[in-house]
Scaffold this motif. Structure first.
Motif, PDB file in Angstrom:
ATOM      1  N   UNK A   1     -14.211 -31.307  14.937  1.00 20.70           N
ATOM      2  CA  UNK A   1     -13.472 -30.488  13.982  1.00 20.70           C
ATOM      3  C   UNK A   1     -13.101 -31.337  12.778  1.00 20.70           C
ATOM      4  N   UNK A   2     -13.517 -30.917  11.582  1.00 20.54           N
ATOM      5  CA  UNK A   2     -13.291 -31.687  10.366  1.00 20.54           C
ATOM      6  C   UNK A   2     -12.230 -31.000   9.504  1.00 20.54           C
ATOM      7  N   UNK A   3     -11.164 -31.763   9.164  1.00 24.47           N
ATOM      8  CA  UNK A   3     -10.095 -31.188   8.362  1.00 24.47           C
ATOM      9  C   UNK A   3     -10.371 -31.387   6.875  1.00 24.47           C
ATOM     10  N   UNK A   4     -11.428 -30.719   6.406  1.00 24.54           N
ATOM     11  CA  UNK A   4     -11.751 -30.718   4.987  1.00 24.54           C
ATOM     12  C   UNK A   4     -10.932 -29.618   4.316  1.00 24.54           C
ATOM     13  N   UNK A   5     -10.861 -29.669   2.976  1.00 23.56           N
ATOM     14  CA  UNK A   5     -10.104 -28.641   2.255  1.00 23.56           C
ATOM     15  C   UNK A   5     -10.648 -27.230   2.514  1.00 23.56           C
ATOM     16  N   UNK A   6     -11.980 -27.013   2.510  1.00 21.75           N
ATOM     17  CA  UNK A   6     -12.488 -25.676   2.822  1.00 21.75           C
ATOM     18  C   UNK A   6     -12.035 -25.185   4.201  1.00 21.75           C
ATOM     19  N   UNK A   7     -12.051 -26.072   5.211  1.00 13.83           N
ATOM     20  CA  UNK A   7     -11.625 -25.674   6.547  1.00 13.83           C
ATOM     21  C   UNK A   7     -10.128 -25.382   6.596  1.00 13.83           C
ATOM     22  N   UNK A   8      -9.343 -26.152   5.846  1.00 14.06           N
ATOM     23  CA  UNK A   8      -7.901 -25.919   5.801  1.00 14.06           C
ATOM     24  C   UNK A   8      -7.601 -24.568   5.147  1.00 14.06           C
ATOM     25  N   UNK A   9      -8.328 -24.230   4.076  1.00 15.84           N
ATOM     26  CA  UNK A   9      -8.152 -22.930   3.413  1.00 15.84           C
ATOM     27  C   UNK A   9      -8.500 -21.782   4.359  1.00 15.84           C
ATOM     28  N   UNK A  10      -9.576 -21.968   5.127  1.00 13.21           N
ATOM     29  CA  UNK A  10      -9.977 -20.937   6.088  1.00 13.21           C
ATOM     30  C   UNK A  10      -8.912 -20.756   7.152  1.00 13.21           C
ATOM     31  N   UNK A  11      -8.370 -21.870   7.650  1.00 10.58           N
ATOM     32  CA  UNK A  11      -7.324 -21.798   8.664  1.00 10.58           C
ATOM     33  C   UNK A  11      -6.070 -21.132   8.109  1.00 10.58           C
ATOM     34  N   UNK A  12      -5.729 -21.436   6.867  1.00  7.48           N
ATOM     35  CA  UNK A  12      -4.570 -20.800   6.231  1.00  7.48           C
ATOM     36  C   UNK A  12      -4.778 -19.297   6.106  1.00  7.48           C
ATOM     37  N   UNK A  13      -6.006 -18.882   5.814  1.00  8.97           N
ATOM     38  CA  UNK A  13      -6.304 -17.452   5.727  1.00  8.97           C
ATOM     39  C   UNK A  13      -6.137 -16.778   7.087  1.00  8.97           C
ATOM     40  N   UNK A  14      -6.536 -17.470   8.135  1.00 10.63           N
ATOM     41  CA  UNK A  14      -6.377 -16.926   9.488  1.00 10.63           C
ATOM     42  C   UNK A  14      -4.896 -16.782   9.837  1.00 10.63           C
ATOM     43  N   UNK A  15      -4.098 -17.779   9.476  1.00  5.42           N
ATOM     44  CA  UNK A  15      -2.663 -17.727   9.759  1.00  5.42           C
ATOM     45  C   UNK A  15      -1.984 -16.638   8.934  1.00  5.42           C
ATOM     46  N   UNK A  16      -2.481 -16.429   7.713  1.00  4.96           N
ATOM     47  CA  UNK A  16      -1.886 -15.418   6.829  1.00  4.96           C
ATOM     48  C   UNK A  16      -2.150 -13.995   7.315  1.00  4.96           C
ATOM     49  N   UNK A  17      -3.212 -13.808   8.098  1.00  7.67           N
ATOM     50  CA  UNK A  17      -3.602 -12.460   8.527  1.00  7.67           C
ATOM     51  C   UNK A  17      -2.465 -11.703   9.207  1.00  7.67           C
ATOM     52  N   UNK A  18      -1.830 -12.242  10.258  1.00  7.45           N
ATOM     53  CA  UNK A  18      -0.709 -11.499  10.867  1.00  7.45           C
ATOM     54  C   UNK A  18       0.504 -11.413   9.963  1.00  7.45           C
ATOM     55  N   UNK A  19       0.623 -12.349   9.000  1.00  5.37           N
ATOM     56  CA  UNK A  19       1.752 -12.328   8.083  1.00  5.37           C
ATOM     57  C   UNK A  19       1.801 -11.064   7.252  1.00  5.37           C
ATOM     58  N   UNK A  20       0.635 -10.481   6.949  1.00  4.72           N
ATOM     59  CA  UNK A  20       0.572  -9.247   6.166  1.00  4.72           C
ATOM     60  C   UNK A  20       1.305  -8.115   6.877  1.00  4.72           C
ATOM     61  N   UNK A  21       1.249  -8.103   8.200  1.00  3.51           N
ATOM     62  CA  UNK A  21       1.945  -7.066   8.966  1.00  3.51           C
ATOM     63  C   UNK A  21       3.390  -7.456   9.253  1.00  3.51           C
ATOM     64  N   UNK A  22       3.607  -8.715   9.632  1.00  2.00           N
ATOM     65  CA  UNK A  22       4.940  -9.173  10.024  1.00  2.00           C
ATOM     66  C   UNK A  22       5.936  -9.078   8.875  1.00  2.00           C
ATOM     67  N   UNK A  23       5.451  -9.225   7.644  1.00  2.00           N
ATOM     68  CA  UNK A  23       6.353  -9.210   6.495  1.00  2.00           C
ATOM     69  C   UNK A  23       7.118  -7.902   6.387  1.00  2.00           C
ATOM     70  N   UNK A  24       6.524  -6.800   6.893  1.00  3.96           N
ATOM     71  CA  UNK A  24       7.203  -5.500   6.846  1.00  3.96           C
ATOM     72  C   UNK A  24       8.336  -5.410   7.862  1.00  3.96           C
ATOM     73  N   UNK A  25       8.343  -6.346   8.834  1.00  6.31           N
ATOM     74  CA  UNK A  25       9.444  -6.406   9.796  1.00  6.31           C
ATOM     75  C   UNK A  25      10.588  -7.266   9.283  1.00  6.31           C
TER      76      UNK A  25
END
Length: 223
Positions: A1-25
């Motif tokens: 697993x390589x922690x390059x900037x592209x991979x970090x951006x992808x991981x951040x997008x994955x983490x942001x996914x549930x945030x779109x729903x949770x923010x309404x709570x």
């Protein structure tokens, strides 16, 4: 697993996914609508940016190739589920959403079944357009909540007669009710049109993947 900037951006997008729903709570509306819209648009931009940087810097990796489609699907599926909660089960919304969700589950299952031969189902240009249209449609529908709730807040305390007189031009539109209503309508109907287009592209790519997978799904017969 390589922690390059592209991979970090992808991981951040994955983490942001549930945030779109949770923010309404966490936040009241329309603040939640604003944050969800900004979060989703930012995540959608990283979908393009991480791939561009990976190609530019030659930092493609197996980890990124695995995580990128998962992050995309998580963003779309969770955002669609959130929109269903916000808009309710409207026929014009639930049909394209059902088509998109069915295709995502079907293709994911197909890839899993094919295992090592799943490489035959490479992402096509049409599939990339499908993802782009999906994300634009979702962003536009999220913006509807922003306009609609600002309209409600600005017209709070006004009687229906006063609102009608504002729209008729008989009373000065000091709170921009006409503009907010117009933008809300554009966001709603424009978002639905784009979502139906995304559903059509989704079904088309699903059929394309099935056709490509058929040679690997045939049973071997020995007479």
């Amino acid at each position: 697993m390589q922690w390059t900037l592209p991979n970090i951006l992808t991981l951040m997008r994955l983490i942001a996914a549930p945030g779109v729903a949770i923010i309404f709570l966490i936040l009241p509306r329309p603040y939640a609508d604003w944050v969800a819209l900004i979060l989703f648009v930012t995540a959608a931009i990283t979908d393009w940016l991480d791939g561009y940087l990976a190609r530019l810097w030659k930092q493609g990796s197996r980890f990124g190739a695995m995580l990128d489609p998962i992050a995309d699907k998580a963003m779309v599926v969770i955002a669609l589920a959130t929109l269903m909660g916000l808009f309710g089960f409207q026929t014009l919304l639930i049909l394209p959403v059902a088509a998109i969700l069915f295709r995502e589950v079907f293709v994911s299952g197909l890839r899993e079944f094919l295992g090592d031969t799943a490489g035959t189902l490479k992402v096509t240009v049409l599939a990339k357009w499908k993802t782009t249209v999906q994300m634009v449609a979702i962003a536009v529908l999220f913006s509807y909540g922003v306009f609609e709730h600002h309209f409600v807040m600005n017209s709070l305390g006004m009687s229906p007669d006063i609102v009608a007189q504002v729209f008729a031009g008989e009373i000065a539109d000091e709170f921009n009710l006409v503009a907010l209503s117009g933008w809300a309508n554009r966001a709603y109907f424009g978002g639905l049109v784009l979502l139906w287009l995304a559903a059509a592209l989704t079904v088309a790519t699903g059929v394309d993947y099935l056709v490509k997978a058929m040679p690997h799904l045939r049973e071997d017969r020995h007479d």
